[in-house]
Design a protein around this motif. Structure first.
Motif, mmCIF file in Angstrom:
data_model
loop_
_atom_site.group_PDB
_atom_site.id
_atom_site.type_symbol
_atom_site.label_atom_id
_atom_site.label_comp_id
_atom_site.label_asym_id
_atom_site.label_seq_id
_atom_site.Cartn_x
_atom_site.Cartn_y
_atom_site.Cartn_z
ATOM 1 N N CYS A 1 -8.273 1.349 -6.398
ATOM 2 C CA CYS A 1 -6.875 1.692 -5.922
ATOM 3 C C CYS A 1 -5.591 2.492 -6.363
ATOM 4 O O CYS A 1 -5.733 1.687 -7.966
ATOM 5 C CB CYS A 1 -7.086 0.702 -5.232
ATOM 6 S SG CYS A 1 -4.971 0.274 -4.765
ATOM 7 N N THR A 2 -4.584 3.289 -6.048
ATOM 8 C CA THR A 2 -3.696 3.832 -7.110
ATOM 9 C C THR A 2 -3.079 3.135 -7.668
ATOM 10 O O THR A 2 -3.132 3.194 -8.784
ATOM 11 C CB THR A 2 -3.372 5.185 -6.098
ATOM 12 O OG1 THR A 2 -4.198 5.725 -5.264
ATOM 13 C CG2 THR A 2 -2.526 6.563 -6.817
ATOM 14 N N ILE B 1 -9.468 2.176 5.089
ATOM 15 C CA ILE B 1 -8.437 1.338 4.466
ATOM 16 C C ILE B 1 -7.639 1.523 4.499
ATOM 17 O O ILE B 1 -6.363 0.711 5.080
ATOM 18 C CB ILE B 1 -8.851 0.737 3.024
ATOM 19 C CG1 ILE B 1 -10.576 0.605 2.610
ATOM 20 C CG2 ILE B 1 -7.736 0.076 2.284
ATOM 21 C CD1 ILE B 1 -10.726 0.806 1.095
ATOM 22 N N PRO B 2 -6.543 2.832 4.001
ATOM 23 C CA PRO B 2 -4.871 3.008 4.685
ATOM 24 C C PRO B 2 -4.435 2.855 6.101
ATOM 25 O O PRO B 2 -3.663 2.187 6.360
ATOM 26 C CB PRO B 2 -4.811 3.877 4.384
ATOM 27 C CG PRO B 2 -5.691 4.887 3.520
ATOM 28 C CD PRO B 2 -7.455 3.378 3.554
ATOM 29 N N VAL C 1 -3.914 -2.895 -4.176
ATOM 30 C CA VAL C 1 -3.995 -4.520 -3.281
ATOM 31 C C VAL C 1 -4.561 -4.911 -2.544
ATOM 32 O O VAL C 1 -5.470 -4.353 -3.203
ATOM 33 C CB VAL C 1 -3.571 -2.868 -2.317
ATOM 34 C CG1 VAL C 1 -3.404 -3.608 -0.435
ATOM 35 C CG2 VAL C 1 -2.039 -1.918 -2.135
ATOM 36 N N CYS D 1 -1.768 7.170 0.175
ATOM 37 C CA CYS D 1 -1.428 7.619 -0.522
ATOM 38 C C CYS D 1 -2.583 8.808 0.266
ATOM 39 O O CYS D 1 -3.141 8.764 1.213
ATOM 40 C CB CYS D 1 -2.529 7.517 -1.741
ATOM 41 S SG CYS D 1 -2.100 5.720 -2.547
ATOM 42 N N ILE E 1 -4.942 -0.708 6.465
ATOM 43 C CA ILE E 1 -3.288 -1.580 6.168
ATOM 44 C C ILE E 1 -1.939 -0.982 7.045
ATOM 45 O O ILE E 1 -1.206 -2.132 7.040
ATOM 46 C CB ILE E 1 -3.596 -1.504 4.625
ATOM 47 C CG1 ILE E 1 -4.688 -2.306 4.241
ATOM 48 C CG2 ILE E 1 -2.525 -1.714 3.906
ATOM 49 C CD1 ILE E 1 -4.887 -1.244 2.969
ATOM 50 N N ILE F 1 -6.924 -5.772 -0.866
ATOM 51 C CA ILE F 1 -7.739 -4.757 0.552
ATOM 52 C C ILE F 1 -8.632 -6.265 0.470
ATOM 53 O O ILE F 1 -8.827 -6.288 2.201
ATOM 54 C CB ILE F 1 -8.432 -3.806 0.270
ATOM 55 C CG1 ILE F 1 -7.805 -2.498 -0.538
ATOM 56 C CG2 ILE F 1 -9.432 -3.261 1.025
ATOM 57 C CD1 ILE F 1 -7.777 -1.467 -1.246
ATOM 58 N N PRO G 1 -7.053 8.857 -1.185
ATOM 59 C CA PRO G 1 -6.718 7.435 -1.335
ATOM 60 C C PRO G 1 -8.097 7.126 -2.170
ATOM 61 O O PRO G 1 -9.448 7.354 -1.762
ATOM 62 C CB PRO G 1 -7.222 6.230 0.280
ATOM 63 C CG PRO G 1 -6.544 7.875 1.813
ATOM 64 C CD PRO G 1 -7.030 8.583 0.364
ATOM 65 N N GLY G 2 -8.743 6.524 -2.912
ATOM 66 C CA GLY G 2 -9.524 6.334 -4.066
ATOM 67 C C GLY G 2 -9.998 5.022 -3.584
ATOM 68 O O GLY G 2 -11.640 4.849 -3.399
ATOM 69 N N CYS G 3 -9.894 4.296 -2.587
ATOM 70 C CA CYS G 3 -10.309 2.984 -1.804
ATOM 71 C C CYS G 3 -11.271 3.249 -0.632
ATOM 72 O O CYS G 3 -12.497 2.361 -1.010
ATOM 73 C CB CYS G 3 -8.880 1.884 -1.199
ATOM 74 S SG CYS G 3 -7.786 3.014 -0.172
ATOM 75 N N CYS H 1 0.262 -1.231 0.044
ATOM 76 C CA CYS H 1 0.126 -0.075 0.020
ATOM 77 C C CYS H 1 0.493 1.381 -0.406
ATOM 78 O O CYS H 1 2.200 1.191 0.400
ATOM 79 C CB CYS H 1 -0.459 -0.834 1.461
ATOM 80 S SG CYS H 1 -1.920 1.836 1.300
ATOM 81 N N MET H 2 0.517 2.065 -0.546
ATOM 82 C CA MET H 2 1.170 3.332 -1.081
ATOM 83 C C MET H 2 0.694 4.804 -0.248
ATOM 84 O O MET H 2 1.062 5.440 -0.050
ATOM 85 C CB MET H 2 1.308 3.772 -2.375
ATOM 86 C CG MET H 2 1.879 2.780 -3.286
ATOM 87 S SD MET H 2 2.465 3.617 -4.726
ATOM 88 C CE MET H 2 0.331 3.819 -5.771
HETATM 89 S S1 SF4 Z 1 -5.279 0.510 -0.454
HETATM 90 FE FE1 SF4 Z 1 -4.575 1.520 -2.949
HETATM 91 S S2 SF4 Z 1 -5.707 3.494 -2.466
HETATM 92 FE FE2 SF4 Z 1 -5.982 3.029 -0.831
HETATM 93 S S3 SF4 Z 1 -4.001 3.749 -0.167
HETATM 94 FE FE3 SF4 Z 1 -3.612 1.630 -0.434
HETATM 95 S S4 SF4 Z 1 -2.564 1.996 -2.562
HETATM 96 FE FE4 SF4 Z 1 -3.194 3.620 -1.864
#
Ligand code: SF4
Ligand code: FAD
Ligand code: FES
Lengths: 466, 286
Positions: free
Chosen positions: A105-106, A62-63, A114, A47, A66, A116, A50-52, A44-45
């Motif tokens: 997800c980006t 979510i981020p 990812v 973000c 994670i 998820i 975050p689009g998720c 996971c970046m």
């Molecule tokens: S799960 Fe995907 S969109 Fe969500 S924060 Fe991580 S990389 Fe970004």
């Protein structure tokens, strides 16, 4: 921010090999190990935008969760998920992630998103393994009583939310087992029933009373419930199976997917004669449809010993509404896909089905749903032999409740008409959510609506204002 | 658990049970049914409600042991219980004063017919009852049916009681002799109901049958119970169980009823074997 090393591929869950799993009903995948989960979480970046979260119908952080998984703090991770989603062991397994969180997800723009869903499932399963489920604080009793009709994801969510706020909740379930589609529809190999039972027990541990064998509308009408309860929530799902309306559909050996799956899952017909309910073991089984229900039926047929399990779907693979993972699992297991194909009649010998006559389609212009409409190709008729046919072309809410409660307005496709901000129906004191209000959607949408309803019910109990 | 308060043996294969099921007893009406399951591994079997007592919180079920599940049910005794009793399901009988009504039952159909005949009688109808059984030993509730009937005819296949023959014979005679029969109700084996339908059809007399197709949920969720009618497919559990006999596709219904015959046989053998093993094991212990 330190730049991350991008790992393009999702960590795959281990599981049973296709050739092995088609001979049993055990779960297909085993879930991540702790190491796998931490390594997947590391993809996971984090973000900035975050689009998720946006893609998640209940907006799980979510981020956030994670990151906790990546750090190995699984307890904190599961608690964070459960702040917005009470049933992560279930949604992690059955949500259509590719169209929701993972779809936005980006990382998924260039690589695989990812995992998820897999991570959500991991934290929930991790918690279950610890044994001591986190029991939340229950507010002091309010003395208000709420009746919940149906014990699917919508009903269970409303029951849990309101019980935690100190309300007195009774859930009325028509069947002898709670869980809704999770219990009778989705097979053991995709969602083990022990998980569903665990969630039901959790809801009961909050003081919720569960009354089985109680058919709202028949055993008591909604009006009778309103004499005893301050509010009623309808979460009775979309149980009425659709048929195609073609010749031969009533032959012996033609099942609705609901019947086929209920026999196998709820009644455990796959363990006949240890369990009493029979199910036909077809040599060649045709399933009509392209959704999760169709995949579940076609894969159940294999596990019941079918030599051939054939899915007949009128559009192409891309338009199939099923979860990607289910389509992939079905392909691995050897389910045959007859795409761009529509059945036009079923044939028989002495009243028992022997096959389907089908016609080929090509894709035409998109219809109202945005999907290309299948257009029949003339003179393309052909036959497929089968001794069992399963119809899985959709379902809508059962008319049982509104037949006995005519002052509940019905909207599109038999669904109860609701105000989407409160899930109020047209009848004072009656709320509705889940498949009964959407006409048939997903577990997570049912839970999302149930949350909205819970807040509105709590408000109504306090003010009495409609 | 739904406790059996009272059990009575009605004939060689038929038992009556009064079952504690307050939520069903409170709402039950003539013509409705319940889904019953003996235990965790059991099937869900539809059984018509033969009687109900709101005050005693009980419903009466009359069960004929024909397959594994019903034989097992008949083996239960007062004090035992059922795992599931869900209902009341289906549409109640529409009771009206029609004038003269013919009430016909075959075999165990006597039980579900009784509350309907009683209600019809109470609504002012003149009741002619025809009951058909294979042999005298299978007849029950004769006095009870008599008490709500103005005329009563009994037939046995073997002539051991009443008139020798099948129910369609007196039916045809009555239809030919008297012009006042306004309605026919019939409950019994599918084949009997089919022949009753064929007998009344030329006389154009409305004929209502109560269908007992294969069911699972009993709430309109699975479609297992569906029958073909002139008006399209119908779910017996929610649209019925009563239908216009002249509109039912009887052959299709009987083919669907027979679909699990091989499995039913297998289940029966498995169960008998288990009972014997159980008996043998108990014998060893003693
Ligand atoms: S799960 Fe995907 S969109 Fe969500 S924060 Fe991580 S990389 Fe970004
Ligand atoms: C085979 C199958 C596979 C699916 N797979 C997926 C998937 O992978 N992912 C996903 O997100 N969604 C899936 N779905 C859809 C999803 O299961 C539903 O959207 C979701 O369960 C709806 O929840 P609900 O609580 O509204 O209703 P349900 O789960 O349908 O629960 C309704 C409950 O109410 C009870 N009930 C009905 N009538 C009455 C009454 N009159 N009185 C009392 N109780 C009553 C029913 O017995 C049932 O227990 C699937 C559906 C099916 C059938
Ligand atoms: S028994 Fe399932 S729909 Fe009638």
């Amino acid at each position: 921010m330190p730049k991350k090393i991008i790992i393009p591929k999702k960590t795959q869950m281990l599981g049973q090999a296709p050739a092995e799993r088609i001979h049993n009903f055990n779960e297909v995948t085993w879930g991540y190990t702790e190491e796998q989960a931490m390594s997947e979480a590391g993809r996971c970046m984090e973000c900035a935008r975050p689009g998720c979260i946006e893609g998640c119908p209940v907006n799980i952080n979510i981020p956030g969760f994670i990151k906790l998984v990546a750090e190995g703090d699984f307890r904190a991770a599961v608690n964070l998920v459960k702040e917005t989603n009470a049933l992560p062991a279930i949604t992690g397994r059955v949500c259509p992630q590719e169209g929701q969180c993972e779809g936005l997800c980006t990382l998924g723009k260039k690589h695989e998103p990812v995992g998820i869903g897999n991570l959500e499932r991991f934290v929930a399963d991790w918690e279950a393994l610890q044994g001591n489920l986190h029991v939340p604080v229950i507010a002091p009793a309010t003395g208000k009583k709420v009746a919940v009709a149906g014990s699917g994801p919508a009903g269970l969510t409303v029951a849990a939310e309101l019980a935690r706020s100190g309300h007195n909740i009774t859930v009325f379930e028509a069947l002898h087992e709670a869980g809704g589609v999770l219990a009778y529809g989705i097979p053991e190999f995709r969602l083990p029933k022990a998980i569903v039972r665990r969630e039901v027990e959790y809801v009961c541990s909050l003081g919720v009373r569960l009354v089985r064998d109680f058919v709202v509308g028949n055993t008591a009408t909604v009006d009778e419930l309103l004499e005893e309860f301050d509010a009623v929530f309808l979460g009775t799902g979309a149980g009425l199976p659709w048929f195609l309306g073609i010749a031969g559909e009533n032959l012996a050996g033609v099942y609705s997917a609901n019947e086929y799956l209920t026999r196998s899952n709820l009644m455990k017909a796959y363990r006949f004669p240890e369990y009493d309910t029979p199910i036909a073991h077809g040599r060649s089984v045709i399933t009509i449809g392209g959704g999760n229900v169709a995949m579940d039926a076609a894969r159940t047929a294999l596990r019941l010993g079918a030599q051939e399990s054939i899915i007949v779907y009128r559009r192409t693979r891309d338009e199939m509404p099923a979860r990607l993972e289910e389509i992939r699992h079905a392909e691995e297991e050897g389910v045959v896909f007859e795409l761009l194909t529509t059945p036009v009649a079923f044939h028989d010998a002495d009243g028992r089905v022997t096959g389907a006559e089908c016609i080929r389609n090509k894709l035409g212009v998109p219809d109202a749903s945005g999907r290309s409409r299948p257009v029949p190709v003339s003179n393309s008729n052909f036959s497929i032999a089968a001794d069992i046919v399963v119809i899985a072309v959709g379902q809508s809410p059962s008319p049982l409740i509104h037949r006995t409660t005519p002052d509940i307005d019905i909207g599109r496709a038999g669904a109860v008409a609701v105000d989407e901000k409160t899930m109020k129906s047209s009848k004072k004191g009656v709320f509705a959510g889940g498949d009964i209000a959407t006409g048939g959607a997903t577990v997570i949408l049912a839970m999302g609506q149930a949350k909205i309803a819970s807040r509105a019910i709590a408000e109504y109990l306090k003010t009495g204002e409609w | 658990m739904y406790r059996i308060q009272k059990k009575q043996t009605l004939s060689d294969t038929v038992s009556l049970m009064e079952v504690n099921a307050p939520q069903v007893a409170r709402k039950a009406r003539a013509g409705q049914f319940v889904m019953v399951r003996t235990r965790e591994e059991g099937e869900r079997i539809p059984l018509t409600i033969a009687d109900y007592d709101k005050d005693a919180h009980t419903i009466t079920l009359v069960i004929q042991g024909v397959g594994k599940s019903t034989m097992e049910m008949c083996g239960l005794n007062a004090g035992d219980g059922f795992a599931t009793v869900s209902g009341p399901l289906g549409q109640p009988t529409k009771i009206e004063n029609f004038g003269t009504v013919l009430c016909m039952a075959g075999g165990v159909g006597i039980a579900p017919l009784y509350p309907i005949a009683r209600e019809l009688k109470a609504a002012g109808n003149r009741i002619i009852t025809i009951i058909g059984v294979r042999t005298k030993g299978m007849l029950f509730w004769e006095a009870r049916m008599q008490s709500v009937s103005d005329v009563m005819i009994i037939t046995t296949d073997d002539g051991s009681y009443g008139r020798k023959g099948i129910v369609t014979e007196p039916l045809k005679e009555l239809l030919e002799e008297r012009g006042d029969i306004a309605h026919v109700w019939a409950i019994g084996p599918a084949i009997m109901m089919k022949f009753i339908a064929e007998t009344t059809r030329p006389f154009n007399i409305p004929t209502i049958v109560s269908l007992n197709t294969i069911m699972i949920d009993g709430t309109g969720m699975c479609g297992s119970c569906r029958v073909l009618t002139d008006e399209g497919p119908r779910f017996v559990c929610v649209d019925g169980p009563e239908f216009d006999a002249h509109k039912v596709d009887w052959n299709n219904m009987m083919q669907r009823l027979q679909f699990y015959r091989a499995e039913e046989q297998a289940a029966l053998e498995h169960w008998r074997h288990k009972c014997q093993m159980g008996a043998a094991a108990a014998g060893v212990k003693e």
